[in-house]
Design a protein around this motif. Structure first.
Motif, short mmCIF file in Angstrom:
data_model
loop_
_atom_site.label_atom_id
_atom_site.label_comp_id
_atom_site.label_asym_id
_atom_site.label_seq_id
_atom_site.Cartn_x
_atom_site.Cartn_y
_atom_site.Cartn_z
N VAL A 149 0.83 -1.20 0.00
CA VAL A 149 0.00 0.00 0.00
C VAL A 149 0.87 1.26 0.00
CG1 VAL A 149 -1.68 1.31 1.35
CG2 VAL A 149 -1.95 -1.16 1.07
N THR A 151 -4.47 -5.79 -3.38
CA THR A 151 -4.21 -4.40 -3.75
C THR A 151 -4.60 -4.15 -5.19
OG1 THR A 151 -2.29 -4.48 -2.26
CG2 THR A 151 -2.49 -2.56 -3.70
N VAL A 199 -5.46 -1.63 3.01
CA VAL A 199 -5.84 -1.31 1.63
C VAL A 199 -6.98 -0.29 1.59
CG1 VAL A 199 -6.77 -2.29 -0.52
CG2 VAL A 199 -5.05 -3.54 0.78
#
Length: 293
Positions: A140, A178, A209
């Protein structure tokens, strides 16, 4: 690619708008969100731990660029209070620093002339050093840093292409969750969903996320409306204003100095710290390997 004064303005815009978003998040979200949307801020803005971490990262980046010592950075971050809503159960020693690195990783994306793979690799290395090698947090943070870098290198005012941005960002993600979230973000771009409804779309995603996905969706919806983007980020449920700060970093990188409303900047306390960090980053020169890409 941005150069000279324009680059410096983008760096200032990123750090200042993110600091203002962080400061607004210290207020109850409903109050901060409404007032941010109205642009009528009458109370002092005091930024919190997310901005302190961002500035802590900016200093070694300005001095050492790709040679940032992850262990030393983790030691410095460990003495910064944890952001509201962070996992305070993690060890305060080297590694395990509480709080999502994606919330304060933006300075990595501001390194002038660094290729995107370098931005990604540095974000991952820094995250690994401060989170006990959390692969999802690293994924992330890498995407957030690359998103900021892309925003700094575009032309302010040019229309964003969500599909193209989604493809580029997905190429820098390694975790299937992701990538899936990024695909969902592209489909939601421009729909102007209520912030809570937007956040609910990602409720089943990994906690690391969710803020990234919501922040990207808001940025793609309000790329040239920083007050509206920050307000939506504040009103989207989530811990410690992380979503608003991440959104603000992308808007500031795109718009530069004009991203921060005058009423916010004039009320931001300790703003000299932010200005100084921005100037130091703007003056940092690329290494020979970065020039070669």
């Amino acid at each position: 690619m941005t150069t000279g004064p324009d680059r410096a303005g983008r760096i200032r815009g990123t750090l200042l708008l993110a600091a203002c978003a962080d400061a607004l998040s210290q207020k109850p979200p409903a109050i901060g969100g409404r007032k941010a949307a109205d642009g009528d801020i009458r109370f002092p803005l005091r930024f919190g731990s997310v901005t302190l971490r961002m500035l802590t990262l900016a200093r070694p980046l300005a001095e050492h660029r790709r040679e940032v010592d992850g262990r030393r950075l983790a030691e410095q971050l460990a003495v910064v209070p944890a952001p509201a809503g962070a996992d305070v159960g993690r060890s305060p020693q080297v590694g395990g620093v509480p709080g999502s690195p994606a919330a304060w990783i933006a300075p990595v994306g501001l390194l002038p002339d660094a290729p995107l793979p370098v931005i990604e690799a540095m974000a991952r290395r820094i995250t690994a050093a401060v989170t006990d090698d959390d692969a999802m947090e690293a994924d992330v943070a890498a995407v957030q840093a690359v998103a900021v870098a892309i925003a700094t290198r575009g032309c302010a005012g040019d229309p964003l292409r969500p599909d193209d941005l989604g493809v580029i960002l997905a190429s820098h993600a390694r975790r299937p969750e992701t990538v899936h979230a990024l695909q969902s973000v592209v489909s939601l771009a421009g729909q102007r969903l209520d912030p809570d409804r937007l956040a609910q779309r990602f409720d089943r995603h990994h906690p690391a996320v969710r803020p990234l996905a919501v922040a990207l969706a808001i940025f793609l919806t309000h790329p040239d409306e920083p007050a509206a983007a920050v307000a939506a980020g504040l009103l989207a449920h989530g811990p410690g204003g992380v979503t608003a700060t991440m959104t603000a970093a992308m808007c500031g990188a795109r718009l530069g100095d004009r991203a921060t409303p005058v009423g916010w900047g004039s009320r931001l306390q300790s703003s000299l710290l932010v200005w100084t960090a921005a100037q130091e980053l703007a003056r940092s020169a690329p290494t020979p390997s970065e020039r070669r890409g």
